[in-house]
Scaffold this motif. Structure first.
Motif, PDB file in Angstrom:
ATOM      1  N   ASP A 192      -4.951   2.966  -2.244  1.00  0.00           N
ATOM      2  CA  ASP A 192      -4.845   2.166  -3.281  1.00  0.00           C
ATOM      3  C   ASP A 192      -3.150   2.574  -3.933  1.00  0.00           C
ATOM      4  OD1 ASP A 192      -5.134  -0.292  -4.539  1.00  0.00           O
ATOM      5  OD2 ASP A 192      -5.854   0.778  -6.323  1.00  0.00           O
ATOM      6  N   PRO A 195      -0.240  -0.237   3.351  1.00  0.00           N
ATOM      7  CA  PRO A 195      -1.046   0.275   2.464  1.00  0.00           C
ATOM      8  C   PRO A 195      -1.575   1.454   2.692  1.00  0.00           C
ATOM      9  CG  PRO A 195      -1.809  -1.917   3.093  1.00  0.00           C
ATOM     10  CD  PRO A 195      -0.420  -1.710   3.618  1.00  0.00           C
ATOM     11  N   ARG A 208       0.103  -2.379  -5.403  1.00  0.00           N
ATOM     12  CA  ARG A 208      -1.249  -1.892  -4.998  1.00  0.00           C
ATOM     13  C   ARG A 208      -2.042  -2.825  -4.181  1.00  0.00           C
ATOM     14  NH1 ARG A 208      -1.999   3.137  -7.416  1.00  0.00           N
ATOM     15  NH2 ARG A 208      -0.806   3.349  -9.248  1.00  0.00           N
ATOM     16  N   SER A 260      -5.246  -3.274  -3.890  1.00  0.00           N
ATOM     17  CA  SER A 260      -6.128  -3.844  -5.031  1.00  0.00           C
ATOM     18  C   SER A 260      -5.695  -5.097  -5.882  1.00  0.00           C
ATOM     19  CB  SER A 260      -6.910  -2.764  -6.175  1.00  0.00           C
ATOM     20  OG  SER A 260      -5.931  -2.133  -6.623  1.00  0.00           O
TER      21      SER A 260
END
Length: 162
Positions: free
Chosen positions: A64, A61, A23, A25
């Motif tokens: 997320d 990406p 992810r 993040s």
């Protein structure tokens, strides 16, 4: 960010690699841990790195949501990889590259510049992009150097007989 796109040939590369979903993040922590694991393993076996580490982005990406990356450590000779890793040879090819200087969260600008340049110069992306990490982890964000590169091929032009 430097704006000079270069096109050149990359020779085949022997790498220890691991493909996994990540992810956005969590990417910094995941890459840091993975590079620490593989380079620690290589050092314990006396295997020298062959150039800077890089990541192949098999997915891009979106928010997320998880996307696939392949973490790569170039090596000089084959070795037994850590559990969950593999040794493979990446093929040679022609790459369009652009050096990005600045924090990782601003690297998207390099992707945009590079993809626009590729399209404007009769080329097409011929595989997933890579990010080559030239800076040490403790480099101040404004000074971080990352090469963004795409394998490319010439776009075929259709010629009709008159």
């Amino acid at each position: 960010m430097g704006r000079e796109v270069k096109v050149g040939r990359r020779e085949a590369a022997l790498v220890v690699s691991k493909r996994l979903p990540v992810r956005l993040s969590e990417i910094g922590d995941v890459l840091g841990a993975a590079f620490g694991e593989v380079y620690g393993h290589l050092q314990s076996r006396g295997v020298e790195p062959e150039g800077p580490p890089f990541v192949i982005y098999h997915g891009m990406p979106s928010g997320d949501d998880p996307f696939d990356v392949e973490i790569c450590a170039p090596i000089t000779r084959t070795t037994k990889p850590p559990a969950g890793w593999q040794v493979q040879e990446l093929p040679a090819g022609t790459f369009a590259t652009l050096v990005h200087v600045g924090p990782y969260d601003t690297v998207a600008a390099a992707y945009q510049t590079l993809t626009e340049w590729i399209g404007a110069h009769g080329l097409a992306a011929a595989g997933p992009p890579r990010e080559v990490y030239l800076s040490e982890p403790d480099t101040p964000p404004a000074q971080v150097k990352t090469i963004v590169e795409f394998p490319v091929s010439e776009v075929a032009t259709h010629v009709t007989a008159g």
